[in-house]
Design an enzyme around this catalytic site. Structure first.
Site, PDB file in Angstrom:
ATOM      1  N   GLU A   1      -7.006   5.010   7.328  1.00  0.00           N
ATOM      2  CA  GLU A   1      -6.706   6.425   7.040  1.00  0.00           C
ATOM      3  C   GLU A   1      -7.861   7.068   6.278  1.00  0.00           C
ATOM      4  OE1 GLU A   1      -2.917   5.657   5.233  1.00  0.00           O
ATOM      5  OE2 GLU A   1      -2.142   5.069   7.196  1.00  0.00           O
TER       6      GLU A   1
ATOM      7  N   SER B   1       2.878  -2.297  10.248  1.00  0.00           N
ATOM      8  CA  SER B   1       4.309  -2.417  10.527  1.00  0.00           C
ATOM      9  C   SER B   1       4.892  -3.785  10.188  1.00  0.00           C
ATOM     10  CB  SER B   1       4.624  -2.035  11.983  1.00  0.00           C
ATOM     11  OG  SER B   1       4.267  -0.688  12.220  1.00  0.00           O
TER      12      SER B   1
ATOM     13  N   ASN C   1       0.884  -1.165   0.000  1.00  0.00           N
ATOM     14  CA  ASN C   1       0.000   0.000   0.000  1.00  0.00           C
ATOM     15  C   ASN C   1       0.922   1.216   0.000  1.00  0.00           C
ATOM     16  OD1 ASN C   1      -1.755   2.079   0.516  1.00  0.00           O
ATOM     17  ND2 ASN C   1      -2.322   1.395   2.578  1.00  0.00           N
ATOM     18  N   TRP C   2       1.042   1.823  -1.166  1.00  0.00           N
ATOM     19  CA  TRP C   2       1.991   2.939  -1.290  1.00  0.00           C
ATOM     20  C   TRP C   2       1.503   4.213  -0.606  1.00  0.00           C
ATOM     21  CZ3 TRP C   2       4.491   3.124  -6.885  1.00  0.00           C
ATOM     22  CH2 TRP C   2       5.197   1.922  -7.098  1.00  0.00           C
ATOM     23  N   LYS C   3       0.185   4.263  -0.317  1.00  0.00           N
ATOM     24  CA  LYS C   3      -0.416   5.476   0.282  1.00  0.00           C
ATOM     25  C   LYS C   3      -0.149   6.675  -0.620  1.00  0.00           C
ATOM     26  CE  LYS C   3      -0.127   3.277   4.723  1.00  0.00           C
ATOM     27  NZ  LYS C   3      -0.098   3.403   6.164  1.00  0.00           N
TER      28      LYS C   3
ATOM     29  N   GLU D   1      -5.973  -4.728  10.164  1.00  0.00           N
ATOM     30  CA  GLU D   1      -4.903  -3.774  10.469  1.00  0.00           C
ATOM     31  C   GLU D   1      -5.216  -3.013  11.749  1.00  0.00           C
ATOM     32  OE1 GLU D   1      -2.657  -2.596   6.601  1.00  0.00           O
ATOM     33  OE2 GLU D   1      -4.372  -1.274   6.832  1.00  0.00           O
TER      34      GLU D   1
ATOM     35  N   GLY E   1       2.623  -1.230   4.258  1.00  0.00           N
ATOM     36  CA  GLY E   1       2.768   0.182   3.919  1.00  0.00           C
ATOM     37  C   GLY E   1       4.229   0.542   3.711  1.00  0.00           C
ATOM     38  N   GLY E   2       4.835   1.097   4.748  1.00  0.00           N
ATOM     39  CA  GLY E   2       6.204   1.608   4.667  1.00  0.00           C
ATOM     40  C   GLY E   2       7.201   0.696   3.970  1.00  0.00           C
TER      41      GLY E   2
ATOM     42  N   GLY F   1       2.148   2.135  10.689  1.00  0.00           N
ATOM     43  CA  GLY F   1       3.147   3.190  10.565  1.00  0.00           C
ATOM     44  C   GLY F   1       3.855   3.529  11.865  1.00  0.00           C
TER      45      GLY F   1
ATOM     46  N   HIS G   1      -9.579   1.654   4.122  1.00  0.00           N
ATOM     47  CA  HIS G   1      -8.373   1.750   4.952  1.00  0.00           C
ATOM     48  C   HIS G   1      -8.649   2.697   6.122  1.00  0.00           C
ATOM     49  CE1 HIS G   1      -4.312   2.754   6.212  1.00  0.00           C
ATOM     50  NE2 HIS G   1      -3.938   1.621   5.660  1.00  0.00           N
TER      51      HIS G   1
HETATM   52  P1  PGA Z   1       2.558   0.122   7.608  1.00  0.00           P
HETATM   53  O1  PGA Z   1       1.130   0.411   6.892  1.00  0.00           O
HETATM   54  O2  PGA Z   1       3.049  -1.176   7.048  1.00  0.00           O
HETATM   55  O3  PGA Z   1       3.421   1.286   7.201  1.00  0.00           O
HETATM   56  O4  PGA Z   1       2.302   0.064   9.061  1.00  0.00           O
HETATM   57  C1  PGA Z   1       0.222  -0.628   6.660  1.00  0.00           C
HETATM   58  C2  PGA Z   1      -1.027  -0.074   6.051  1.00  0.00           C
HETATM   59  O5  PGA Z   1      -1.481   1.002   6.455  1.00  0.00           O
HETATM   60  O6  PGA Z   1      -1.611  -0.695   5.134  1.00  0.00           O
END
Ligand code: PGA
Length: 249
Positions: free
Chosen positions: A97, A213, A10-12, A167, A234-235, A173, A95
């Site tokens: 966010e 994470s 997930n590049w966000k 999640e 994500g990251g 994050g 998601h």
């Molecule tokens: P993260 O993000 O791996 O950076 O914690 C995961 C996500 O929000 O899908």
């Protein structure tokens, strides 16, 4: 039949179109693994260049969001047809966010899920509890409610093909990954909830990811759990580490 793992990035809101091409080119030799479905969910404007860069590889390009109407006066939104027209097969829905910053609710998540299925796009449906909810001891109740609403009016056949991403919000994050036991416990509860709504066959077929994470070091143990069928990352999906995550074994 054993479920095929699905590991999605997930590049966000990261990577310009030219950076996206560069990142796909960097990662493509690293993420080769035929035993796993590999999906990069990227910003809408990166979809086409990322797809071109990924052509001929095992990487599938997905979207991070989609609207639940067909077309019209919805400035700034992306319609399902716009995604399918360029060959998108996966879309992240709901998601945390998007729920937090863009006012998405369980009801809009359900509408998007139904619309995605209508267009033959596989939704990666996100759920997860906050730290307060975990401390209040209501994690499982909360997740079950999110799942029950997300799947309203979804058929068993559609549900069997869906992907759910568990999640925990406190793990996203933050570098604070859930313990393997916590992740497995909730993923199992999600599978049990799907069995209750539908049946055992549907529950056995649906794929459930853990996200929050995930790193090259935590992936092997997490993905070895009986109810964890991969990850939403994500990251670490923006770095060569993603290659190690995809090749976690
Ligand atoms: P993260 O993000 O791996 O950076 O914690 C995961 C996500 O929000 O899908």
């Amino acid at each position: 039949m054993a479920r095929k793992k699905i590991i999605a990035g997930n590049w966000k809101m990261n990577m310009t179109p030219s950076q996206a091409v560069e990142l796909v080119n960097t990662l493509k030799p690293l993420v080769v693994n035929d035993e796993v479905d590999v999906v990069f969910c990227v910003p809408a404007i990166d979809i086409i260049p990322a797809m071109e860069a990924a052509r001929g590889t095992n990487i599938q390009i997905g979207a991070e969001n989609m609207y639940y109407e067909e077309k019209g006066a919805f400035t700034g939104e992306i319609a399902p047809d716009m995604l399918t027209d360029v060959g998108v097969k996966y879309v992240i829905i709901g998601h945390s966010e998007r729920r937090e910053y863009f006012a998405e609710t369980d009801e809009t998540v359900n509408r998007k899920v139904l619309k995605a299925f209508e267009h033959g796009i596989t939704p990666i449906i996100c759920c997860g509890e906050s730290l307060t909810q975990r401390e209040q001891g209501i994690t499982i109740d909360w997740i079950r409610q999110q799942i029950k609403i997300a799947f309203l009016n979804v058929t068993a056949e559609q549900a069997a093909s869906a992907v759910i991403a568990y999640e925990p919000i406190w793990a996203i994050g933050t570098g604070k990954v859930a313990t393997t036991e916590q992740a497995q416990e909730v993923c199992k509860a999600i599978r049990d909830c799907i069995a209750e709504i539908y049946d055992q066959t549907t529950a056995e077929a649906i794929r459930i990811q853990y996200g929050g994470s995930v790193s090259a070091s935590s992936a092997p143990e997490l993905f070895a759990q009986p109810d964890i069928d991969g990850g939403l990352v994500g990251g670490a999906s923006l770095k060569p580490d993603f290659g190690a995550i995809v090749n976690y074994k």
